[in-house]
Design a protein around this motif. Structure first.
Motif, PDB file in Angstrom:
ATOM      1  N   ARG A  76       0.833  -1.207   0.000  1.00  0.00           N
ATOM      2  CA  ARG A  76       0.000   0.000   0.000  1.00  0.00           C
ATOM      3  C   ARG A  76       0.868   1.257   0.000  1.00  0.00           C
ATOM      4  N   ASP A  77       2.006   1.212   0.678  1.00  0.00           N
ATOM      5  CA  ASP A  77       2.895   2.372   0.685  1.00  0.00           C
ATOM      6  C   ASP A  77       3.454   2.621  -0.719  1.00  0.00           C
ATOM      7  N   ARG A  78       3.812   1.544  -1.419  1.00  0.00           N
ATOM      8  CA  ARG A  78       4.272   1.700  -2.810  1.00  0.00           C
ATOM      9  C   ARG A  78       3.157   2.284  -3.670  1.00  0.00           C
ATOM     10  N   GLN A  79       1.935   1.839  -3.427  1.00  0.00           N
ATOM     11  CA  GLN A  79       0.818   2.359  -4.212  1.00  0.00           C
ATOM     12  C   GLN A  79       0.516   3.811  -3.861  1.00  0.00           C
ATOM     13  N   ARG A  80       0.753   4.199  -2.610  1.00  0.00           N
ATOM     14  CA  ARG A  80       0.580   5.602  -2.217  1.00  0.00           C
ATOM     15  C   ARG A  80       1.552   6.477  -3.013  1.00  0.00           C
ATOM     16  N   LYS A  81       2.791   5.990  -3.155  1.00  0.00           N
ATOM     17  CA  LYS A  81       3.784   6.729  -3.942  1.00  0.00           C
ATOM     18  C   LYS A  81       3.382   6.763  -5.412  1.00  0.00           C
ATOM     19  N   LEU A  82       2.775   5.678  -5.885  1.00  0.00           N
ATOM     20  CA  LEU A  82       2.318   5.621  -7.270  1.00  0.00           C
ATOM     21  C   LEU A  82       1.196   6.638  -7.503  1.00  0.00           C
ATOM     22  N   ILE A  83       0.315   6.792  -6.529  1.00  0.00           N
ATOM     23  CA  ILE A  83      -0.754   7.787  -6.649  1.00  0.00           C
ATOM     24  C   ILE A  83      -0.164   9.185  -6.786  1.00  0.00           C
ATOM     25  N   ALA A  84       0.901   9.471  -6.046  1.00  0.00           N
ATOM     26  CA  ALA A  84       1.558  10.773  -6.158  1.00  0.00           C
ATOM     27  C   ALA A  84       2.100  10.974  -7.581  1.00  0.00           C
ATOM     28  N   LYS A  85       2.634   9.910  -8.185  1.00  0.00           N
ATOM     29  CA  LYS A  85       3.136  10.007  -9.558  1.00  0.00           C
ATOM     30  C   LYS A  85       1.986  10.183 -10.544  1.00  0.00           C
ATOM     31  N   ILE A  86       0.876   9.508 -10.292  1.00  0.00           N
ATOM     32  CA  ILE A  86      -0.295   9.668 -11.156  1.00  0.00           C
ATOM     33  C   ILE A  86      -0.814  11.109 -11.057  1.00  0.00           C
ATOM     34  N   ASP A  87      -0.888  11.634  -9.827  1.00  0.00           N
ATOM     35  CA  ASP A  87      -1.325  13.021  -9.644  1.00  0.00           C
ATOM     36  C   ASP A  87      -0.389  13.991 -10.357  1.00  0.00           C
ATOM     37  N   ALA A  88       0.910  13.726 -10.308  1.00  0.00           N
ATOM     38  CA  ALA A  88       1.878  14.583 -11.004  1.00  0.00           C
ATOM     39  C   ALA A  88       1.656  14.516 -12.519  1.00  0.00           C
ATOM     40  N   ALA A  89       1.347  13.316 -13.030  1.00  0.00           N
ATOM     41  CA  ALA A  89       1.078  13.175 -14.469  1.00  0.00           C
ATOM     42  C   ALA A  89      -0.187  13.938 -14.849  1.00  0.00           C
ATOM     43  N   LEU A  90      -1.212  13.870 -14.011  1.00  0.00           N
ATOM     44  CA  LEU A  90      -2.444  14.619 -14.272  1.00  0.00           C
ATOM     45  C   LEU A  90      -2.162  16.127 -14.246  1.00  0.00           C
ATOM     46  N   GLN A  91      -1.287  16.541 -13.344  1.00  0.00           N
ATOM     47  CA  GLN A  91      -0.899  17.959 -13.282  1.00  0.00           C
ATOM     48  C   GLN A  91      -0.188  18.377 -14.573  1.00  0.00           C
ATOM     49  N   ARG A  92       0.702  17.508 -15.066  1.00  0.00           N
ATOM     50  CA  ARG A  92       1.390  17.806 -16.324  1.00  0.00           C
ATOM     51  C   ARG A  92       0.395  17.877 -17.481  1.00  0.00           C
ATOM     52  N   LEU A  93      -0.647  17.032 -17.443  1.00  0.00           N
ATOM     53  CA  LEU A  93      -1.695  17.110 -18.466  1.00  0.00           C
ATOM     54  C   LEU A  93      -2.358  18.480 -18.426  1.00  0.00           C
ATOM     55  N   ASP A  94      -2.662  18.961 -17.221  1.00  0.00           N
ATOM     56  CA  ASP A  94      -3.284  20.279 -17.069  1.00  0.00           C
ATOM     57  C   ASP A  94      -2.371  21.395 -17.563  1.00  0.00           C
ATOM     58  N   GLU A  95      -1.077  21.227 -17.342  1.00  0.00           N
ATOM     59  CA  GLU A  95      -0.101  22.271 -17.718  1.00  0.00           C
ATOM     60  C   GLU A  95       0.304  22.194 -19.185  1.00  0.00           C
ATOM     61  N   GLY A  96      -0.025  21.075 -19.849  1.00  0.00           N
ATOM     62  CA  GLY A  96       0.343  20.913 -21.255  1.00  0.00           C
ATOM     63  C   GLY A  96       1.739  20.364 -21.467  1.00  0.00           C
ATOM     64  N   THR A  97       2.378  19.851 -20.421  1.00  0.00           N
ATOM     65  CA  THR A  97       3.727  19.294 -20.558  1.00  0.00           C
ATOM     66  C   THR A  97       3.731  17.774 -20.556  1.00  0.00           C
ATOM     67  N   TYR A  98       2.574  17.160 -20.380  1.00  0.00           N
ATOM     68  CA  TYR A  98       2.487  15.702 -20.342  1.00  0.00           C
ATOM     69  C   TYR A  98       2.890  15.128 -21.696  1.00  0.00           C
ATOM     70  N   GLY A  99       3.663  14.044 -21.639  1.00  0.00           N
ATOM     71  CA  GLY A  99       4.049  13.349 -22.869  1.00  0.00           C
ATOM     72  C   GLY A  99       5.371  13.812 -23.438  1.00  0.00           C
ATOM     73  N   TYR A 100       5.971  14.813 -22.800  1.00  0.00           N
ATOM     74  CA  TYR A 100       7.252  15.328 -23.269  1.00  0.00           C
ATOM     75  C   TYR A 100       8.330  15.023 -22.236  1.00  0.00           C
ATOM     76  N   CYS A 101       9.494  14.599 -22.721  1.00  0.00           N
ATOM     77  CA  CYS A 101      10.609  14.213 -21.868  1.00  0.00           C
ATOM     78  C   CYS A 101      11.064  15.406 -21.027  1.00  0.00           C
ATOM     79  N   GLU A 102      11.191  15.185 -19.722  1.00  0.00           N
ATOM     80  CA  GLU A 102      11.643  16.248 -18.826  1.00  0.00           C
ATOM     81  C   GLU A 102      13.089  16.639 -19.100  1.00  0.00           C
ATOM     82  N   GLU A 103      13.857  15.733 -19.681  1.00  0.00           N
ATOM     83  CA  GLU A 103      15.277  15.998 -19.922  1.00  0.00           C
ATOM     84  C   GLU A 103      15.516  16.665 -21.269  1.00  0.00           C
ATOM     85  N   THR A 104      14.845  16.186 -22.315  1.00  0.00           N
ATOM     86  CA  THR A 104      15.126  16.672 -23.665  1.00  0.00           C
ATOM     87  C   THR A 104      14.019  17.553 -24.243  1.00  0.00           C
ATOM     88  N   GLY A 105      12.823  17.448 -23.691  1.00  0.00           N
ATOM     89  CA  GLY A 105      11.691  18.189 -24.236  1.00  0.00           C
ATOM     90  C   GLY A 105      11.059  17.533 -25.452  1.00  0.00           C
TER      91      GLY A 105
END
Length: 139
Positions: A76-105
């Protein structure tokens, strides 16, 4: 296309513009479904642990129960961390940066995102990151 996507029938197309409205709606639905599944499992675990909290008179039963409980809580602790990553991905979707490499763009790629919707690095960037990590770990 609307925000409602049927994950069982929608097919990602490489022929369309990368991260168009259809892609964004698909990944938003996929991430939310994944998050909801995890939350559902967590509720089931809590219910199970509450039921299982009975006192075991036998030491072996108690030890086995405690081990099972520890494994469940670690998962469950691993899944809690996974939820944080899912929330971060949803945030990137809202910001328009989802799907683009954080390192190279550069675009990460639909197949990689479909397999790992929380990916933040392209395959090449991820491989470089893992090689650097291995080098530093081996020193």
């Amino acid at each position: 296309m609307s925000e409602k996507i049927d994950l069982s029938t929608f097919v990602l197309s490489e022929d369309e513009e990368f991260m168009n409205a259809n892609h964004r709606a698909y990944f938003r639905a996929k991430l939310n479904a994944w998050k909801n599944d995890i939350l559902h499992e967590a509720r089931e675990t809590l219910d199970h642990l509450a039921e299982e909290s009975a006192n075991h008179p036998d030491l072996a039963d108690r030890a086995s129960s405690e081990t099972d409980r520890a494994i469940e809580l670690r998962a469950r602790d691993r899944q809690r961390k996974l939820i944080a990553k899912i929330d971060a991905a949803l945030q990137r979707l809202d910001e328009g940066t989802y799907g683009y490499c954080e390192e190279t763009g550069e675009p990460i790629g639909l197949k990689r995102l479909d397999a790992r919707p929380i990916a933040t690095l392209s395959i090449e960037a991820q491989e470089r990151h893992e090689r650097r990590e291995k080098v530093y770990r081996d020193e």
